[in-house]
Design an enzyme around this catalytic site. Sequence first.
Site: not given
Ligand code: CP
Ligand code: NVA
Length: 301
Positions: A107, A134, A137, A218, A259, A287
């Site tokens: 990530r 992502h 997800q 989101d 998500c 997930r």
């Molecule tokens: N939805 C998601 O990716 O959550 P986290 O940021 O908690 O991993």
């Molecule tokens: N759009 C959000 C998703 C988190 C899982 C972010 O990037 O912070």
Amino acid sequence: MQHFLDIHTTAQSELRKIIDSARDIKNARAGRPKGAPDDDQFLAGHMVALIFEKPSTRTRVSFDVGVRQMGGQTMVLSGTDMQLGHGETIADTARVLSRYVDLIMMRTFEEDTLTEMAEYATVPVINGLTNRTHPCQIMADILTFEEHNGPIKGKKVVWSGDGNNVFASFAHAAKQFDFDLVFTGPPPLDPEPALDGLYTIERNPQVAVDGADLVVTDTWVSMHDPQSARERRHNQLRGYQVNKELMDHAKDDALFMHCLPAHRDDEATSEVMDGPHSVIFDEAENRLHAQKAIMRWCLSS
Ligand code: CP
Ligand code: NVA
């Protein structure tokens, strides 16, 4: 071995195989305790690095639990604790990690960091979220939709809010899984131009949601967005909140997804998040199953 970097860079037929495999993996574990091992121990003897340059609850825990259920071992690494965060190149990091581990999940912020990791790693690399996409997800979300309401092909999916990284993966999925995607949000927060042609725009949220099979939103401020943008974004997005009044325009059996993490009563009301259309916790559970299928796929060919 193959990387799982994005939905639009993975063949349609392979994506379908992953979803089918995720469903089988989930069914095979039905009723077992969370710590019980999977029957075939696919990752026995395997070491998996989970690298986080941003916070995470779901991605971190679901990958960690998934690897352990499959018989493998994990190490969770924070970007700032690694030499990567102190000037070592991504290419060198990729080559070094490939000598120690069998799979890398990352990530990060810039998409280039992930693609460079994949270019130089000799083990599979999985995208655990970048500023742009992502994909893990959305694989879980497709699994979730189909569990509840059958094939997503031909269905109407409406995204209300910021045209962000999670939207981008939905847009890629709209093409690969053949569903209609409508974006409703204010022009300054439109999705990036690279996604043009994958979705349509309807500025009026109630018109957009009319007849929807799935409504998704989101957070209004993503992890890579400057906190200074918070107030402006709240003002821009308030009219796109998913509340009961908006959901009433969707089909009776429509699903609501987010998500997570959510800011309750900003982008969606608690009434919707905890209401009859909501499948947010199924998404979170899925997930785990979807990523197990992705890891198997990465190491299988
Ligand atoms: N939805 C998601 O990716 O959550 P986290 O940021 O908690 O991993
Ligand atoms: N759009 C959000 C998703 C988190 C899982 C972010 O990037 O912070």
